[in-house]
Design a protein around this motif. Structure first.
Motif, PDB file in Angstrom:
ATOM      1  N   LEU A 295       0.828  -1.201   0.000  1.00  0.00           N
ATOM      2  CA  LEU A 295       0.000   0.000   0.000  1.00  0.00           C
ATOM      3  C   LEU A 295       0.870   1.262   0.000  1.00  0.00           C
ATOM      4  CD1 LEU A 295      -2.823  -1.032   2.486  1.00  0.00           C
ATOM      5  CD2 LEU A 295      -3.126  -0.468   0.063  1.00  0.00           C
ATOM      6  N   ALA A 296       1.986   1.220   0.725  1.00  0.00           N
ATOM      7  CA  ALA A 296       2.892   2.358   0.738  1.00  0.00           C
ATOM      8  C   ALA A 296       3.501   2.584  -0.643  1.00  0.00           C
ATOM      9  CB  ALA A 296       3.985   2.155   1.778  1.00  0.00           C
ATOM     10  N   LEU A 297       3.888   1.503  -1.315  1.00  0.00           N
ATOM     11  CA  LEU A 297       4.411   1.629  -2.673  1.00  0.00           C
ATOM     12  C   LEU A 297       3.361   2.178  -3.623  1.00  0.00           C
ATOM     13  CD1 LEU A 297       6.502  -1.659  -3.032  1.00  0.00           C
ATOM     14  CD2 LEU A 297       7.387   0.682  -3.243  1.00  0.00           C
ATOM     15  N   GLN A 298       2.133   1.736  -3.444  1.00  0.00           N
ATOM     16  CA  GLN A 298       1.053   2.215  -4.295  1.00  0.00           C
ATOM     17  C   GLN A 298       0.828   3.713  -4.092  1.00  0.00           C
ATOM     18  OE1 GLN A 298      -2.412  -0.431  -4.947  1.00  0.00           O
ATOM     19  NE2 GLN A 298      -3.647   1.254  -4.178  1.00  0.00           N
ATOM     20  N   ARG A 299       0.938   4.159  -2.850  1.00  0.00           N
ATOM     21  CA  ARG A 299       0.808   5.604  -2.581  1.00  0.00           C
ATOM     22  C   ARG A 299       1.989   6.383  -3.150  1.00  0.00           C
ATOM     23  NH1 ARG A 299      -1.031   3.519   2.443  1.00  0.00           N
ATOM     24  NH2 ARG A 299       1.039   3.849   3.377  1.00  0.00           N
ATOM     25  N   GLU A 300       3.184   5.764  -3.102  1.00  0.00           N
ATOM     26  CA  GLU A 300       4.378   6.430  -3.611  1.00  0.00           C
ATOM     27  C   GLU A 300       4.363   6.531  -5.129  1.00  0.00           C
ATOM     28  OE1 GLU A 300       9.270   5.909  -3.399  1.00  0.00           O
ATOM     29  OE2 GLU A 300       7.943   4.536  -2.316  1.00  0.00           O
ATOM     30  N   HIS A 301       3.787   5.508  -5.783  1.00  0.00           N
ATOM     31  CA  HIS A 301       3.762   5.456  -7.248  1.00  0.00           C
ATOM     32  C   HIS A 301       2.321   5.260  -7.724  1.00  0.00           C
ATOM     33  CE1 HIS A 301       8.165   5.045  -7.289  1.00  0.00           C
ATOM     34  NE2 HIS A 301       8.015   4.153  -6.311  1.00  0.00           N
ATOM     35  N   PRO A 302       1.447   6.221  -7.514  1.00  0.00           N
ATOM     36  CA  PRO A 302       0.023   6.018  -7.806  1.00  0.00           C
ATOM     37  C   PRO A 302      -0.290   5.807  -9.281  1.00  0.00           C
ATOM     38  CG  PRO A 302       0.459   8.326  -7.311  1.00  0.00           C
ATOM     39  CD  PRO A 302       1.710   7.570  -6.975  1.00  0.00           C
ATOM     40  N   ALA A 303       0.585   6.243 -10.164  1.00  0.00           N
ATOM     41  CA  ALA A 303       0.344   6.074 -11.594  1.00  0.00           C
ATOM     42  C   ALA A 303       0.989   4.809 -12.137  1.00  0.00           C
ATOM     43  CB  ALA A 303       0.860   7.294 -12.360  1.00  0.00           C
ATOM     44  N   ARG A 304       1.677   4.038 -11.269  1.00  0.00           N
ATOM     45  CA  ARG A 304       2.452   2.904 -11.781  1.00  0.00           C
ATOM     46  C   ARG A 304       2.225   1.596 -11.046  1.00  0.00           C
ATOM     47  NH1 ARG A 304       8.545   4.307 -12.584  1.00  0.00           N
ATOM     48  NH2 ARG A 304       8.316   2.504 -13.954  1.00  0.00           N
ATOM     49  N   ILE A 305       1.675   1.622  -9.832  1.00  0.00           N
ATOM     50  CA  ILE A 305       1.522   0.393  -9.051  1.00  0.00           C
ATOM     51  C   ILE A 305       0.093   0.271  -8.543  1.00  0.00           C
ATOM     52  CG2 ILE A 305       2.224  -0.846  -6.960  1.00  0.00           C
ATOM     53  CD1 ILE A 305       4.980   0.385  -7.229  1.00  0.00           C
ATOM     54  N   ARG A 306      -0.449  -0.946  -8.675  1.00  0.00           N
ATOM     55  CA  ARG A 306      -1.694  -1.343  -8.030  1.00  0.00           C
ATOM     56  C   ARG A 306      -1.423  -2.638  -7.269  1.00  0.00           C
ATOM     57  NH1 ARG A 306      -2.466   3.008  -9.325  1.00  0.00           N
ATOM     58  NH2 ARG A 306      -4.167   3.969 -10.491  1.00  0.00           N
ATOM     59  N   GLY A 307      -2.271  -2.953  -6.297  1.00  0.00           N
ATOM     60  CA  GLY A 307      -1.981  -4.090  -5.437  1.00  0.00           C
ATOM     61  C   GLY A 307      -3.047  -5.156  -5.389  1.00  0.00           C
ATOM     62  N   TYR A 308      -2.585  -6.398  -5.210  1.00  0.00           N
ATOM     63  CA  TYR A 308      -3.428  -7.511  -4.765  1.00  0.00           C
ATOM     64  C   TYR A 308      -3.246  -7.635  -3.258  1.00  0.00           C
ATOM     65  CZ  TYR A 308      -3.296  -9.468  -9.597  1.00  0.00           C
ATOM     66  OH  TYR A 308      -3.395  -9.678 -10.944  1.00  0.00           O
ATOM     67  N   VAL A 309      -4.329  -7.810  -2.534  1.00  0.00           N
ATOM     68  CA  VAL A 309      -4.217  -8.105  -1.116  1.00  0.00           C
ATOM     69  C   VAL A 309      -3.932  -9.597  -0.970  1.00  0.00           C
ATOM     70  CG1 VAL A 309      -6.754  -8.194  -0.978  1.00  0.00           C
ATOM     71  CG2 VAL A 309      -5.402  -8.159   1.102  1.00  0.00           C
ATOM     72  N   THR A 310      -2.812  -9.934  -0.341  1.00  0.00           N
ATOM     73  CA  THR A 310      -2.423 -11.327  -0.157  1.00  0.00           C
ATOM     74  C   THR A 310      -2.995 -11.842   1.156  1.00  0.00           C
ATOM     75  OG1 THR A 310      -0.358 -10.937  -1.343  1.00  0.00           O
ATOM     76  CG2 THR A 310      -0.487 -12.927  -0.006  1.00  0.00           C
ATOM     77  N   VAL A 311      -3.656 -13.002   1.103  1.00  0.00           N
ATOM     78  CA  VAL A 311      -4.266 -13.579   2.298  1.00  0.00           C
ATOM     79  C   VAL A 311      -3.948 -15.069   2.374  1.00  0.00           C
ATOM     80  CG1 VAL A 311      -6.147 -11.892   2.402  1.00  0.00           C
ATOM     81  CG2 VAL A 311      -6.477 -14.014   1.121  1.00  0.00           C
ATOM     82  N   ASN A 312      -4.070 -15.604   3.571  1.00  0.00           N
ATOM     83  CA  ASN A 312      -3.901 -17.036   3.824  1.00  0.00           C
ATOM     84  C   ASN A 312      -5.265 -17.591   4.225  1.00  0.00           C
ATOM     85  OD1 ASN A 312      -3.385 -19.579   4.895  1.00  0.00           O
ATOM     86  ND2 ASN A 312      -1.440 -18.977   5.833  1.00  0.00           N
ATOM     87  N   PRO A 313      -5.875 -18.450   3.409  1.00  0.00           N
ATOM     88  CA  PRO A 313      -7.235 -18.932   3.695  1.00  0.00           C
ATOM     89  C   PRO A 313      -7.342 -19.806   4.930  1.00  0.00           C
ATOM     90  CG  PRO A 313      -6.309 -20.098   1.831  1.00  0.00           C
ATOM     91  CD  PRO A 313      -5.355 -18.987   2.144  1.00  0.00           C
ATOM     92  N   ASN A 314      -6.211 -20.219   5.505  1.00  0.00           N
ATOM     93  CA  ASN A 314      -6.269 -20.974   6.753  1.00  0.00           C
ATOM     94  C   ASN A 314      -6.706 -20.102   7.926  1.00  0.00           C
ATOM     95  OD1 ASN A 314      -5.091 -23.762   6.090  1.00  0.00           O
ATOM     96  ND2 ASN A 314      -3.601 -22.372   5.166  1.00  0.00           N
ATOM     97  N   TYR A 315      -6.640 -18.774   7.748  1.00  0.00           N
ATOM     98  CA  TYR A 315      -7.093 -17.813   8.762  1.00  0.00           C
ATOM     99  C   TYR A 315      -8.282 -17.049   8.193  1.00  0.00           C
ATOM    100  CZ  TYR A 315      -2.296 -18.728  10.358  1.00  0.00           C
ATOM    101  OH  TYR A 315      -1.115 -19.319  10.747  1.00  0.00           O
ATOM    102  N   THR A 316      -9.456 -17.677   8.215  1.00  0.00           N
ATOM    103  CA  THR A 316     -10.600 -17.131   7.493  1.00  0.00           C
ATOM    104  C   THR A 316     -10.968 -15.729   7.944  1.00  0.00           C
ATOM    105  OG1 THR A 316     -11.476 -19.360   7.161  1.00  0.00           O
ATOM    106  CG2 THR A 316     -13.002 -17.523   6.852  1.00  0.00           C
TER     107      THR A 316
END
Length: 266
Positions: free
Chosen positions: A68-89
């Motif tokens: 998220l910090a990188l996305q804020r730093e480079h708003p025209a160049r980076i978007r994010g996937y939120v990474t999750v572990n399904p073992n912790y629903t």
């Protein structure tokens, strides 16, 4: 435009001491290739304080915050996937809400659980509610178990996709190693599974087979960790596809897959 649908970055708690340099070098190389947007994930601590494919909640949050910090730093160049572990629903659902609310545009599932496991169902339902795709790590034809990961293949991802027909799934790195023909045969008739062309493999006939199996409308350009091989595939496609079909693979398919307004020019 050129959208890389499968990018990765690092942070200060990953094993790489040169993490800043590697993040910067990806952006520099992307400029040379012509990448206008990196849609990225950070896999927890990349194995430093919890396993890469079984990241702890704390490592997931730290990695997502760094992205998220990188996305804020480079708003025209980076978007994010939120990474999750399904073992912790409960944690996964909370993290999806938090990070999508902060501007991420998709969900990343690594190899923390087999793709057809019921533990993934709540995450898929949340993806449907929020209208975002799921990028799932895939081995191209899993012939055995692998240490440290619940390695899924296309057959298992297709089973999940059939259960959740209103969710769009991205089959990760068709060029990531293994029997990609097996994967293409499995997903040929499953319209909500898209093919991510990333991975270091550049086998002869791979791109032609992808086009034959799912058509140009379900192909997404990406690089994963190896921008050079992604570039090679892009140059090949430039000589094989007409202008309109090339634009679909480069960015128009991604603009259709992700939420409206996710990219500046969609």
């Amino acid at each position: 435009m050129l959208i890389d649908v499968h990018a990765h970055f690092y942070h200060d708690r990953t094993p790489r001491a040169d993490w800043r340099e590697r993040n910067a070098s990806r952006l520099r190389a992307g400029e040379k290739i012509g990448i206008t947007m990196h849609v990225a994930s950070i896999l927890g601590s990349w194995g430093r304080t919890s396993p890469i494919y079984f990241p702890s909640p704390a490592d997931l949050e730290y990695g997502n915050n760094a992205l998220l910090a990188l996305q804020r730093e480079h708003p025209a160049r980076i978007r994010g996937y939120v990474t999750v572990n399904p073992n912790y629903t409960a944690h996964a659902l909370a993290e999806i809400g938090r990070c999508l609310g902060a501007g991420m545009i998709g969900i990343k599932l690594a190899a923390s659980r087999r793709a057809d496991d019921p533990l993934l169902d709540p995450i898929c339902e949340r993806a449907r509610e929020r209208g975002v795709p799921i990028l799932h790590h895939i081995w191209q034809h899993r012939s055995r178990d692998w240490p440290g990961q619940e390695a899924s293949d296309a057959v298992e991802l297709v089973a999940l996709a059939r259960r959740h027909s209103a969710v769009s799934f991205v089959l990760a790195h068709i060029g990531g190693g293994g029997d990609w023909r097996h994967s293409l045969a499995a997903l040929r008739d499953v319209p909500n599974v898209w093919v991510d062309l990333s991975g270091s493999g550049v086998d002869g006939g791979m791109l032609e087979s992808c086009l034959e199996a799912v058509g140009v409308a379900r192909l997404l350009w990406g690089a994963d960790l190896t921008l050079d091989t992604g570039w090679a595939k892009l140059r090949y496609l430039e000589r094989r596809l007409d202008r309109e079909d090339l634009e679909r693979v480069k960015w128009k398919n991604a603009a259709r897959l992700f939420p409206s307004g996710a990219f500046p020019a969609d």
